[in-house]
Design an enzyme around this catalytic site. Structure first.
Site, short mmCIF file in Angstrom:
data_model
loop_
_atom_site.label_atom_id
_atom_site.label_comp_id
_atom_site.label_asym_id
_atom_site.label_seq_id
_atom_site.Cartn_x
_atom_site.Cartn_y
_atom_site.Cartn_z
N MET A 1 0.83 -1.20 0.00
CA MET A 1 0.00 0.00 0.00
C MET A 1 0.86 1.26 0.00
SD MET A 1 -2.94 -1.16 2.60
CE MET A 1 -3.91 0.27 2.14
N ASP A 2 2.17 1.06 0.06
CA ASP A 2 3.07 2.21 0.09
C ASP A 2 3.88 2.25 -1.20
OD1 ASP A 2 4.63 0.00 0.42
OD2 ASP A 2 5.27 0.48 2.46
N ASP A 3 4.91 3.06 -1.23
CA ASP A 3 5.70 3.19 -2.45
C ASP A 3 6.83 2.19 -2.52
OD1 ASP A 3 4.19 5.21 -3.65
OD2 ASP A 3 5.01 6.64 -2.21
#
Ligand code: WTA
Length: 619
Positions: A484-486
């Site tokens: 869900m993050d980079d």
């Protein structure tokens, strides 16, 4: 299933008994006073911390080696070492052999002045000296930092400096498939880079992997006298016994760098007692391990999977395992299956990306080998698509092997969500149910506890945040949906988009870069880079190759961009924030028909059209 539920409940409700009994199967120099966990995950109530087996003192090297020898397994094969090239042979190491090797190296390190708590880096290929180096560190209480052999000199330099590691164990070079990897030359360069920054590596211990073999000519490196020493000389005069340093249950065991969504990779630090039980219990239960099994995990010890499921977990279980130096496609695409047949492997653990790549070659390379010894298959590192799951099940497993899709991370140290395959039916693509609630889990980020708290404990008060998305179905089964993050997951390798961006920006012609992942058939995710050049630079195709090379040199070959997309402008909000959601959609095969959502807050909405006009997928 009922037994699983009962055990799961017991692990959470009565950890004193559940984990205490299991921990007492191991040797503790000083017995623990309390199982725990004693923890605080709520930042508003003070420092985040977690402690297991408080008051206890033990040693991983002792429990992986001495304990097995004392229990009569000294002559049991610990490691079958299979070389990259078929003509280069193989070797078997018993538990006593590994113990002797580890003691000699541990003594040599002590003679060198390495002390409890010192950090030591290991940059080795998959040869027996790699797990042996880890265990030698554990034996004397030195903290190992293994750096994957695919990392570049610059990455290695950064890790040496961050860990303040003045000793490195490496090898002259190694063959990976048909190509040599110049580990020593890369180490030399890393030492130079670190020296420019004021950090001096004092000692480079070099294993002669190719020297004195017919492929000696492939190794090309220098030699710094006074600093460099051959491994065989380093250990030559040392005794074959070495007293263990008894380590507090919460004393650091190792650190391992991993990528996050921001900044430089973090050194996740694991401690002794909890990690030991986590690695032991998951190997035993996830893989339904039995003494007669032959176990083969294809992961490199440079990643967490190789730490927990090559070095520590199997040895804590007195397992016999295969350590494979090479690649799945050399000399042919059936190499994994040849190895399985040769050693009668019963438990095989690999990554979805390898399965997808091998699936492309069809069934014949698998079925021409006798895989009847296989009993259990595992996957790790990324979500497995149902198509690959089914092929793995039907063709590799011959329709009679259960598949354990294991979900976990560098930070957790051992499996979090995984089926216990004997007990439950699996659904292709689901990691099924939580493992027993228990020990393991990194306790901090080396040198930066604040970053640890901010990264993992700030999203949900009182809870650890993995960074992954997930669905739960009506049966309670978990389906991981990705980061869900980079952070992107390329062939099971975890890469921070920020790291690739900073590698690109380091190029003299690049002004700005934004990197996103996109779905890739084999790798799971590919790397898509939007690049803005400095004023006056020409957007030429020939520069793309340069930029790819740049990333390879700064990070490593596994982080090579798949696509460079020229972006004379990037979609930014008026406050200057890049709209990554738009960039992710523009990297999709059907970018033309994607709904980009609300783009009215863009400072200059026309950049989207410009990006489309330069689109690499445009026919
Ligand atoms: C991903 C590797 C889905 C996830 C052990 C996680 C998975 C990251 C699975 C950790 C799986 C790992 N299903 N996703 N079975 N296993 N992941 O630290 O995004 O290299 O956060 O540890 O890989 O990668 P790491």
């Amino acid at each position: 299933m009922e037994e699983y539920q009962a055990m799961y409940k017991a692990s959470l409700e009565d950890p004193e008994k559940f984990w205490g009994d299991m921990a007492r199967e191991f040797y503790w120099k000083t017995p623990f006073e309390k199982v725990g966990p004693t923890y605080n995950f709520d930042r508003t109530k003070g420092d985040v911390s977690i402690r297991w087996f408080e008051g206890g003192a033990t040693n991983l090297s002792y429990n992986c080696l001495d304990r097995n020898v004392e229990q009569g397994f000294g002559s049991k094969t610990a490691i079958y070492y299979e070389c990259n090239d078929l003509d280069d042979g193989h070797a078997a190491y018993s538990y006593s052999d590994v113990l002797r090797m580890v003691c000699k190296l541990a003594n040599a390190l002590k003679a060198e002045g390495v002390q409890k708590g010192d950090r030591l880096s290991v940059y080795l290929p998959m040869i027996v000296e790699l797990p042996a180096s880890m265990l030698a560190c554990a034996r004397i209480g030195a903290v190992h930092s293994v750096v994957f052999g695919g990392f570049s000199a610059e990455s290695l330099a950064g890790r040496l400096q961050d860990a303040q590691s003045s000793l490195v164990i490496t090898a002259d070079a190694v063959m990976r498939g048909a190509k040599p990897v110049q580990l020593k030359a890369i180490t030399d360069k890393a030492c130079e880079i670190a020296a420019k920054d004021g950090f001096n590596v004092q000692r480079v211990v070099c294993v002669a992997r190719l020297k004195d073999t017919p492929r000696a000519g492939q190794a090309q490196h220098g030699w710094v006298s006074g600093r460099d020493v051959w491994y065989s000389d380093f250990v030559a005069a040392q005794a074959e016994e070495c007293e263990c340093e008894w380590m507090d249950s919460e004393a650091p065991l190792f650190m391992l760098y991993t990528s996050g969504s921001t900044g430089k990779p973090k050194g996740v630090l694991h401690t002794t007692g909890g990690y030991m039980l986590g690695a032991f219990a998951t190997t035993k239960y996830t893989f339904d391990y039995h003494p007669e099994d032959v176990y083969f995990c294809t992961a490199d010890c440079g990643w967490i999977t190789g730490h927990s499921y090559v070095t520590y977990g199997p040895m804590l279980n007195t397992a016999t395992q295969v350590l494979f130096e090479g690649v799945p496609t050399h000399p042919d695409v059936d190499r994994f299956w040849k190895v399985c047949e040769k050693y009668k492997v019963s438990i095989f653990y690999t990554a979805p990306t390898a399965i997808r790549a091998l699936m492309k070659s069809g069934d014949a390379p698998v079925t021409r080998n006798d895989l009847s010894s296989l009993r259990l298959l595992g996957t790790v590192g990324e979500p497995i698509n149902p198509e690959a799951w089914r092929w793995y099940y039907r063709v590799v497993g011959g329709g009679h092997c259960a598949i354990a899709d294991t979900y976990w991370q560098t930070e957790t140290g051992s499996h979090l969500i995984t089926p216990l395959v004997g007990a439950m039916d699996c659904k292709p693509g689901s990691a099924v149910l939580p493992f027993f609630g228990g020990p393991g889990g990194g306790g901090t980020v080396y040198g930066d506890h604040k970053r640890f708290e901010e990264t993992y404990f700030s999203q949900f008060n009182g809870c650890y945040f993995t960074g992954d998305g997930c669905k739960r179905d009506k049966d309670g089964f978990y389906w991981l949906t990705g980061r869900m993050d980079d952070v992107i997951n390329v062939s099971g390798h975890r890469i921070g988009t920020a790291e690739v961006e900073s590698a690109l920006v380091a190029h003299a012609k690049v002004a700005e870069a934004a990197v996103v992942g996109f779905p890739h058939d084999i790798k799971g995710e590919g790397i898509w880079c939007y690049v803005t050049l400095n004023e006056g630079e020409a957007y030429e195709d020939s520069l793309k190759a340069d930029l790819k090379k740049q990333v390879r040199e700064v990070i490593g070959a596994f982080a090579m961009p798949d696509e460079i997309h020229w972006a004379p402008g990037l979609p930014k909000t008026r406050s200057g924030k890049i709209m990554r959601r738009v960039l992710r959609k523009l990297a999709l095969p059907d970018y033309e028909t994607q709904d980009l959502g609300d783009t009215s807050t863009l400072a200059d909405p026309s950049v989207v059209d410009v990006l489309k006009s330069y689109h690499p997928r445009k026919k």
